[in-house]
Design a protein around this motif. Structure first.
Motif, mmCIF file in Angstrom:
data_model
loop_
_atom_site.group_PDB
_atom_site.id
_atom_site.type_symbol
_atom_site.label_atom_id
_atom_site.label_comp_id
_atom_site.label_asym_id
_atom_site.label_seq_id
_atom_site.Cartn_x
_atom_site.Cartn_y
_atom_site.Cartn_z
ATOM 1 N N LEU A 143 0.842 -1.189 0.000
ATOM 2 C CA LEU A 143 0.000 0.000 0.000
ATOM 3 C C LEU A 143 0.881 1.244 0.000
ATOM 4 O O LEU A 143 1.949 1.254 0.622
ATOM 5 C CB LEU A 143 -0.892 0.021 1.237
ATOM 6 C CG LEU A 143 -1.925 -1.097 1.333
ATOM 7 C CD1 LEU A 143 -2.696 -0.962 2.640
ATOM 8 C CD2 LEU A 143 -2.864 -1.089 0.150
ATOM 9 N N SER A 144 0.416 2.241 -0.737
ATOM 10 C CA SER A 144 1.168 3.493 -0.703
ATOM 11 C C SER A 144 0.932 4.182 0.643
ATOM 12 O O SER A 144 0.030 3.812 1.416
ATOM 13 C CB SER A 144 0.724 4.388 -1.847
ATOM 14 O OG SER A 144 -0.602 4.777 -1.628
ATOM 15 N N GLN A 145 1.770 5.195 0.935
ATOM 16 C CA GLN A 145 1.661 5.901 2.217
ATOM 17 C C GLN A 145 0.244 6.475 2.401
ATOM 18 O O GLN A 145 -0.358 6.355 3.463
ATOM 19 C CB GLN A 145 2.711 7.022 2.265
ATOM 20 C CG GLN A 145 2.901 7.650 3.640
ATOM 21 C CD GLN A 145 3.222 6.606 4.713
ATOM 22 O OE1 GLN A 145 4.064 5.723 4.504
ATOM 23 N NE2 GLN A 145 2.536 6.667 5.848
ATOM 24 N N GLU A 146 -0.259 7.038 1.298
ATOM 25 C CA GLU A 146 -1.590 7.648 1.360
ATOM 26 C C GLU A 146 -2.661 6.623 1.711
ATOM 27 O O GLU A 146 -3.535 6.860 2.540
ATOM 28 C CB GLU A 146 -1.895 8.277 -0.004
ATOM 29 C CG GLU A 146 -2.987 9.324 0.042
ATOM 30 C CD GLU A 146 -3.278 9.867 -1.343
ATOM 31 O OE1 GLU A 146 -4.412 10.296 -1.597
ATOM 32 O OE2 GLU A 146 -2.341 9.833 -2.184
ATOM 33 N N GLU A 147 -2.538 5.417 1.068
ATOM 34 C CA GLU A 147 -3.499 4.357 1.323
ATOM 35 C C GLU A 147 -3.440 3.879 2.777
ATOM 36 O O GLU A 147 -4.464 3.580 3.391
ATOM 37 C CB GLU A 147 -3.238 3.177 0.368
ATOM 38 C CG GLU A 147 -3.717 3.457 -1.043
ATOM 39 C CD GLU A 147 -3.240 2.428 -2.064
ATOM 40 O OE1 GLU A 147 -3.927 2.232 -3.074
ATOM 41 O OE2 GLU A 147 -2.148 1.836 -1.837
ATOM 42 N N LYS A 148 -2.196 3.859 3.313
ATOM 43 C CA LYS A 148 -2.047 3.431 4.716
ATOM 44 C C LYS A 148 -2.764 4.417 5.649
ATOM 45 O O LYS A 148 -3.458 4.019 6.586
ATOM 46 C CB LYS A 148 -0.567 3.348 5.072
ATOM 47 C CG LYS A 148 0.083 2.051 4.621
ATOM 48 C CD LYS A 148 1.553 2.037 5.008
ATOM 49 C CE LYS A 148 2.243 0.857 4.373
ATOM 50 N NZ LYS A 148 3.699 1.000 4.432
ATOM 51 N N ASN A 149 -2.560 5.691 5.380
ATOM 52 C CA ASN A 149 -3.219 6.715 6.195
ATOM 53 C C ASN A 149 -4.732 6.552 6.150
ATOM 54 O O ASN A 149 -5.404 6.597 7.176
ATOM 55 C CB ASN A 149 -2.864 8.111 5.670
ATOM 56 C CG ASN A 149 -1.420 8.456 5.943
ATOM 57 O OD1 ASN A 149 -0.776 7.804 6.788
ATOM 58 N ND2 ASN A 149 -0.906 9.450 5.245
ATOM 59 N N SER A 152 -5.819 3.482 8.157
ATOM 60 C CA SER A 152 -5.823 3.668 9.615
ATOM 61 C C SER A 152 -6.959 4.609 10.043
ATOM 62 O O SER A 152 -7.562 4.460 11.094
ATOM 63 C CB SER A 152 -4.462 4.201 10.085
ATOM 64 O OG SER A 152 -4.175 5.391 9.400
ATOM 65 N N HIS A 153 -7.233 5.562 9.142
ATOM 66 C CA HIS A 153 -8.333 6.482 9.407
ATOM 67 C C HIS A 153 -9.666 5.739 9.505
ATOM 68 O O HIS A 153 -10.432 5.913 10.451
ATOM 69 C CB HIS A 153 -8.385 7.524 8.276
ATOM 70 C CG HIS A 153 -9.382 8.611 8.495
ATOM 71 N ND1 HIS A 153 -9.202 9.598 9.442
ATOM 72 C CD2 HIS A 153 -10.579 8.848 7.906
ATOM 73 C CE1 HIS A 153 -10.229 10.397 9.431
ATOM 74 N NE2 HIS A 153 -11.098 9.972 8.495
ATOM 75 N N ILE A 154 -9.887 4.838 8.519
ATOM 76 C CA ILE A 154 -11.125 4.064 8.499
ATOM 77 C C ILE A 154 -11.228 3.171 9.728
ATOM 78 O O ILE A 154 -12.267 3.101 10.386
ATOM 79 C CB ILE A 154 -11.210 3.213 7.221
ATOM 80 C CG1 ILE A 154 -11.358 4.128 5.995
ATOM 81 C CG2 ILE A 154 -12.392 2.257 7.267
ATOM 82 C CD1 ILE A 154 -11.092 3.428 4.691
ATOM 83 N N LEU A 155 -10.092 2.528 10.029
ATOM 84 C CA LEU A 155 -10.081 1.610 11.162
ATOM 85 C C LEU A 155 -10.375 2.354 12.464
ATOM 86 O O LEU A 155 -11.134 1.879 13.313
ATOM 87 C CB LEU A 155 -8.731 0.889 11.239
ATOM 88 C CG LEU A 155 -8.503 -0.176 10.152
ATOM 89 C CD1 LEU A 155 -7.104 -0.742 10.239
ATOM 90 C CD2 LEU A 155 -9.537 -1.282 10.257
ATOM 91 N N SER A 156 -9.756 3.540 12.601
ATOM 92 C CA SER A 156 -9.958 4.282 13.850
ATOM 93 C C SER A 156 -11.395 4.771 13.961
ATOM 94 O O SER A 156 -11.961 4.865 15.035
ATOM 95 C CB SER A 156 -8.963 5.449 13.934
ATOM 96 O OG SER A 156 -9.184 6.307 12.837
ATOM 97 N N GLU A 157 -11.993 5.065 12.808
ATOM 98 C CA GLU A 157 -13.394 5.494 12.843
ATOM 99 C C GLU A 157 -14.308 4.387 13.319
ATOM 100 O O GLU A 157 -15.274 4.622 14.022
ATOM 101 C CB GLU A 157 -13.826 5.948 11.438
ATOM 102 C CG GLU A 157 -13.760 7.436 11.278
ATOM 103 C CD GLU A 157 -14.351 7.898 9.957
ATOM 104 O OE1 GLU A 157 -14.885 7.080 9.182
ATOM 105 O OE2 GLU A 157 -14.233 9.097 9.692
#
Lengths: 160, 178
Positions: A143-149, A152-157
């Motif tokens: 995954l690219s850096q952007e995809e990782k962010n 993690s954003h989705i997961l934290s939500e």
């Protein structure tokens, strides 16, 4: 009894004359050796009749096929080998008369064409398979850096 | 780029279509002669009219001429015969006969009855010269140039159309060359 013998002899006469006339059409050629005879048979099967195009000269009844058979016979008796006889025919009637044309510049495409096309096909298959594998691997695993962010954003939500 | 590649099968199919369509117009029974641009095969055969006289390839040199392969057993030869007369008389092109696997007497009678367009006739009883030349059926008509080199072969009947569109232009072309 006499009648029977008469009719039997009549019958045998008819059979014999039919057999004789059937043989009349075929060539009765003399050869010195069996090798020459088999060479003759092989060559007349490999040479194509220029007049009746879909027959070899052994099968054809055309006068020209007979002439060519006689010529093959003559050349064999003179001691020519198969290559020389085929060359003799090609010199006069062109590559058309051989079912298996010689490998020379005018027939390179004919002989090599199928192999070249198969090779091109193989290259295309290999290249496209490689490309696909590459795409799949970049798609799924890394995954690219952007995809990782984003991830993690989705997961934290979700945790909220 | 990828879009263009999608059209590739269409282009290939169209190309094959063009080739096959072109092939439809070709007569597969007309073969290219293997002797084109080669000198006439060497031969020594009697004249039809005069058995004493031996003819050779040297007799077919000097002028651009037609070498016509014919025989009395060949029906199409009868069809083209009047036109050969016309070519010889009206257009003044030398027509040389190659009497192919024929009988001398019937061939001579034929010329008496139907007229003789030929400058002379090579009497090829066994078909030896015919074979060396690659003849595979009469009638065949060859254009032989001044140096005795075979330039063209027409298989089948010579008529007005063949003469105008094929033979005459070529004869003119080779007559101009040295």
């Amino acid at each position: 009894m006499k009648k029977l013998i008469l009719s039997l002899s009549m019958l045998s006469f008819i059979v014999l004359s039919v057999v004789a006339s059937a043989n009349e059409g075929s060539d009765t050629l003399e050869f010195k050796t069996d090798a020459q005879r088999s060479q003759y048979q092989q060559l007349t099967e490999e040479l194509r009749c220029p007049k009746c195009q879909n027959q070899n000269i052994a099968d054809s009844n055309a006068p020209i096929a007979k002439d060519l058979r006689n010529e093959v016979h003559r050349l064999i008796l003179e001691g020519d080998d198969a290559d020389q006889i085929v060359d003799f025919m090609v010199e006069r009637y062109g590559n058309f008369v051989v079912y298996k044309p010689k490998f020379d510049p005018s027939t390179y495409l004919l002989w090599l064409g199928p192999a070249i096309i198969a090779l091109i096909g193989l290259i295309i298959v290999v290249l496209s398979a490689r490309k696909k594998r590459k795409e799949e691997s970049t798609d799924s695993a890394v995954l690219s850096q952007e995809e990782k962010n984003q991830l993690s954003h989705i997961l934290s939500e979700d945790e909220k | 780029m990828k879009r263009v590649l999608l059209f590739l099968p269409l282009i290939i199919a169209a190309a094959i279509g063009v080739i096959l369509f072109w092939g439809l117009g070709n007569d597969p029974t007309k073969l290219d002669s293997a002797r084109i641009d080669d000198p006439l095969p060497l031969f020594s055969l009697p004249s039809l009219q005069n058995p004493e006289r031996l003819l050779s390839q040297e007799d077919v040199k000097g002028k651009v001429s037609l070498l016509n392969v014919w025989a009395t057993w060949c029906p199409s030869c009868r069809v083209e015969h009047p036109y050969l007369l016309k070519i010889a008389k009206q257009y003044g092109v030398p027509v040389i006969g190659l009497n192919y696997k024929d009988e001398r007497e019937s061939a001579k009678n034929w010329l008496v009855q139907l007229g003789n367009p030929y400058l002379f006739n090579i009497f090829d009883e066994k078909g030896k010269l015919g074979l060396d030349l690659g003849v595979y059926g009469a009638p065949e008509t060859y254009i032989v140039d001044k140096k005795g080199i075979v330039r063209y072969r027409h298989v089948g009947v010579v008529d007005e159309q063949v003469w105008k569109s094929i033979l005459e232009p070529r004869i003119k072309q080779y007559s101009k060359q040295g």
